[in-house]
Motif scaffolding. Structure first.
Motif, PDB file in Angstrom:
ATOM      1  N   SER B   2       0.862  -1.215  -0.018  1.00 16.07           N
ATOM      2  CA  SER B   2      -0.067   0.069  -0.103  1.00 16.07           C
ATOM      3  C   SER B   2       0.894   1.170  -0.077  1.00 16.07           C
ATOM      4  N   GLU B   3       0.393   2.505  -0.345  1.00 17.72           N
ATOM      5  CA  GLU B   3       1.087   3.680  -0.315  1.00 17.72           C
ATOM      6  C   GLU B   3       1.735   4.012   0.912  1.00 17.72           C
ATOM      7  N   GLY B   4       1.089   3.567   2.094  1.00 16.52           N
ATOM      8  CA  GLY B   4       1.036   3.962   3.346  1.00 16.52           C
ATOM      9  C   GLY B   4       2.605   3.202   3.746  1.00 16.52           C
ATOM     10  N   THR B   5       2.598   2.128   3.383  1.00 12.48           N
ATOM     11  CA  THR B   5       4.010   1.361   3.659  1.00 12.48           C
ATOM     12  C   THR B   5       4.929   1.918   2.871  1.00 12.48           C
ATOM     13  N   VAL B   6       4.674   2.296   1.616  1.00  9.70           N
ATOM     14  CA  VAL B   6       5.833   3.068   0.649  1.00  9.70           C
ATOM     15  C   VAL B   6       6.295   4.360   1.541  1.00  9.70           C
ATOM     16  N   ALA B   7       5.097   5.208   2.031  1.00  4.13           N
ATOM     17  CA  ALA B   7       5.659   6.376   2.727  1.00  4.13           C
ATOM     18  C   ALA B   7       6.542   6.223   3.804  1.00  4.13           C
ATOM     19  N   LYS B   8       6.280   5.210   4.611  1.00  8.66           N
ATOM     20  CA  LYS B   8       7.247   4.646   5.762  1.00  8.66           C
ATOM     21  C   LYS B   8       8.632   4.503   5.110  1.00  8.66           C
ATOM     22  N   LYS B   9       8.845   3.394   4.146  1.00  7.55           N
ATOM     23  CA  LYS B   9       9.879   3.082   3.659  1.00  7.55           C
ATOM     24  C   LYS B   9      10.763   4.437   2.986  1.00  7.55           C
ATOM     25  N   GLN B  10      10.127   5.214   2.359  1.00  2.95           N
ATOM     26  CA  GLN B  10      10.868   6.083   1.921  1.00  2.95           C
ATOM     27  C   GLN B  10      11.140   7.331   2.545  1.00  2.95           C
ATOM     28  N   LYS B  11      10.514   7.478   3.841  1.00  2.00           N
ATOM     29  CA  LYS B  11      10.865   8.215   4.800  1.00  2.00           C
ATOM     30  C   LYS B  11      10.386   9.490   4.127  1.00  2.00           C
ATOM     31  N   LEU B  12       9.430   9.793   3.549  1.00  2.00           N
ATOM     32  CA  LEU B  12       8.953  10.955   2.849  1.00  2.00           C
ATOM     33  C   LEU B  12       8.474  11.905   3.790  1.00  2.00           C
ATOM     34  N   SER B  13       8.151  13.382   3.338  1.00  2.00           N
ATOM     35  CA  SER B  13       7.862  14.320   4.372  1.00  2.00           C
ATOM     36  C   SER B  13       6.531  14.322   4.888  1.00  2.00           C
ATOM     37  N   VAL B  14       5.992  13.203   5.066  1.00  2.00           N
ATOM     38  CA  VAL B  14       4.676  13.388   5.869  1.00  2.00           C
ATOM     39  C   VAL B  14       4.999  13.084   7.281  1.00  2.00           C
ATOM     40  N   PRO B  15       4.435  13.573   8.238  1.00  2.00           N
ATOM     41  CA  PRO B  15       3.479  14.997   8.194  1.00  2.00           C
ATOM     42  C   PRO B  15       4.330  15.980   7.664  1.00  2.00           C
ATOM     43  N   PHE B  16       3.645  16.845   7.038  1.00  2.00           N
ATOM     44  CA  PHE B  16       4.173  18.008   6.348  1.00  2.00           C
ATOM     45  C   PHE B  16       3.493  19.209   6.635  1.00  2.00           C
ATOM     46  N   ASP B  17       4.212  20.175   6.914  1.00  2.00           N
ATOM     47  CA  ASP B  17       3.665  21.550   7.548  1.00  2.00           C
ATOM     48  C   ASP B  17       3.060  22.334   6.064  1.00  2.00           C
ATOM     49  N   TYR B  18       1.914  21.912   5.656  1.00  2.00           N
ATOM     50  CA  TYR B  18       1.513  22.642   4.578  1.00  2.00           C
ATOM     51  C   TYR B  18       1.436  24.278   4.711  1.00  2.00           C
ATOM     52  N   ASP B  19       1.078  24.748   5.859  1.00  2.00           N
ATOM     53  CA  ASP B  19       0.600  25.918   6.289  1.00  2.00           C
ATOM     54  C   ASP B  19       1.849  26.894   5.555  1.00  2.00           C
ATOM     55  N   LYS B  20       3.014  26.265   5.872  1.00  2.00           N
ATOM     56  CA  LYS B  20       4.250  27.309   5.119  1.00  2.00           C
ATOM     57  C   LYS B  20       3.788  27.729   4.051  1.00  2.00           C
ATOM     58  N   TYR B  21       3.304  27.112   3.223  1.00  2.00           N
ATOM     59  CA  TYR B  21       2.818  27.708   1.747  1.00  2.00           C
ATOM     60  C   TYR B  21       1.436  27.998   1.461  1.00  2.00           C
ATOM     61  N   LEU B  22       0.809  27.871   2.327  1.00  2.00           N
ATOM     62  CA  LEU B  22      -0.578  28.191   2.382  1.00  2.00           C
ATOM     63  C   LEU B  22      -1.067  29.717   2.669  1.00  2.00           C
ATOM     64  N   ARG B  23      -1.988  30.245   2.385  1.00  2.00           N
ATOM     65  CA  ARG B  23      -2.656  31.375   3.078  1.00  2.00           C
ATOM     66  C   ARG B  23      -3.909  30.747   3.987  1.00  2.00           C
ATOM     67  N   PRO B  24      -3.535  30.531   5.292  1.00  2.00           N
ATOM     68  CA  PRO B  24      -4.377  29.626   6.062  1.00  2.00           C
ATOM     69  C   PRO B  24      -5.521  30.484   6.142  1.00  2.00           C
ATOM     70  N   LYS B  25      -5.711  31.874   6.080  1.00  2.00           N
ATOM     71  CA  LYS B  25      -6.928  32.515   6.230  1.00  2.00           C
ATOM     72  C   LYS B  25      -7.876  32.184   5.338  1.00  2.00           C
ATOM     73  N   LYS B  26      -7.660  31.667   4.057  1.00  2.00           N
ATOM     74  CA  LYS B  26      -8.523  31.608   2.846  1.00  2.00           C
ATOM     75  C   LYS B  26      -9.015  30.007   2.974  1.00  2.00           C
ATOM     76  N   LEU B  27      -8.637  29.407   4.100  1.00  2.00           N
ATOM     77  CA  LEU B  27      -9.243  27.935   4.087  1.00  2.00           C
ATOM     78  C   LEU B  27     -10.503  27.881   4.859  1.00  2.00           C
ATOM     79  N   PRO B  28     -11.370  27.293   4.847  1.00  2.00           N
ATOM     80  CA  PRO B  28     -11.481  25.999   3.933  1.00  2.00           C
ATOM     81  C   PRO B  28     -11.515  26.563   2.412  1.00  2.00           C
TER      82      PRO B  28
END
Lengths: 67, 286
Positions: B2-28
């Protein structure tokens, strides 16, 4: 028997952003989540394997699994 | 696996701080519950983080449509332009600021129908733009009219008896028009999509990524899909095959399926560079 080593994950849900689409609930391989009312809630935290599928597929920036 | 297992193996950047690139006031955001656009946006933000680009060096340009609302939520230089004309605006920006990374966010209707001509000529010039085409096979914002990628026989508000127009393959068209990088991803395979987008961002020249995602509100409901999850599984998971696997599979298993991954990549002179050396060089006598 090793129970002290078990650390529960921290599933952070932003209820203001969640739209209750249930993608995270459906894709969770261990049924950790459920829809309560209109938003997602944690049902069985101990079952979480930190696979991050809910985080990856959430379209609304509403859920993340922090270790 | 599953993709989840792949995420663990590859040590990808999740959890990821999306707020860094977002305009949080515009969400949802305005996208409907279950809309794939949010998943694609997250993959894009992770790819941008991996590319190491500075926020101020990125310009995101869009046209009109659901997908084109994306620039409103991200904290880059952004521009929301006219329907189908995102390519024209983006070409201008790239020309004025050749060091800017210009990313065009567009939908299938925006890019392939009303902006079809701009799309073709952007590819032909091979100007250094990263083009993400969100293909959800419907015009969601205006009420569910069929688009140039709606499959034959499918229901839309303007094709109540089934669509009779054969759909476009955006990747084949981009390749034929001259784009030097053509790929396809889906919202379901979000980690793979992240890598594909990263490769597209790094490529010099027009890079087109056709991204299959789901519109549960219009396309889904009219075509009897049970939920957003059901759409993701049927259209994105079962409806596509990775190019790496495609060679090993018999032809009957590939029937009716779209290929995913990097489909075409070549090195071709980039437009801004050619202009600087061949036109400006000669005009100024240097």
């Amino acid at each position: 028997m090793g129970e002290a080593a078990l650390k529960l994950p921290n599933i952070r849900i932003n209820e203001k952003l969640c739209k209750g689409c249930s993608i995270c609930v459906d894709f969770c391989p261990t049924n950790v989540l459920e829809i309560k009312g209109t938003v997602v809630a944690v049902k069985d935290l101990a079952a979480c394997t930190r696979c991050q599928l809910c985080d990856l597929r959430c379209p609304d920036f509403a859920i993340s699994v922090i270790d | 696996m599953s993709e989840g297992t792949v995420a663990k193996k590859q040590k990808l950047s999740v959890p990821f701080d999306y707020d860094k690139y977002l305009r949080p006031k515009k969400l949802p955001h305005i996208w409907c519950p279950g809309c794939g656009h949010g998943i694609v946006l997250k993959a894009l933000l992770r790819a941008i983080e991996a590319s190491g680009l500075n926020k101020d060096d990125i310009c995101m340009v869009s046209g009109i449509g659901c997908s084109s609302r994306t620039p409103g939520y991200v904290d880059f230089n952004t521009m929301h332009s006219l329907h189908g004309r995102a390519f024209a605006f983006a070409t201008g920006i790239k020309f004025a600021k050749p060091n800017m990374k210009v990313i065009v966010i567009t939908g299938d209707g925006d890019a392939l129908a009303i902006g079809g001509n701009h799309f073709i000529h952007t590819c032909r010039r091979n100007i250094d733009l990263t083009v993400l085409v969100y293909t959800n096979a419907i015009y969601g914002m205006t009420g569910g009219q069929y688009s140039p990628t709606t499959p034959l026989g499918d229901i839309a508000t303007t094709s109540r008896y089934g669509n009779i127009e054969p759909p476009f393959d955006a990747c084949k068209m981009a390749e034929a028009a001259g784009a030097s990088f053509v790929a396809r991803g889906t919202a379901y395979h979000t980690l793979e999509l992240e890598k594909t987008i990263l490769e597209a961002i790094k490529h010099k020249g027009t890079s087109v990524v056709d991204i299959i995602d789901a519109c549960p509100t219009y396309y889904g409901r009219m075509n009897k899909y049970k939920s957003a999850t059901h759409m993701m599984e049927v259209i994105e998971k079962d409806g596509t095959v990775s190019v790496k696997q495609a060679d090993k599979l018999p032809p009957e298993k590939l029937e009716g399926k779209l290929l995913r991954g990097v489909l075409y990549k070549t090195d071709r002179p980039e437009y801004c560079e050619q202009y600087a050396t061949q036109v400006m060089g000669k005009a100024t006598g240097k």
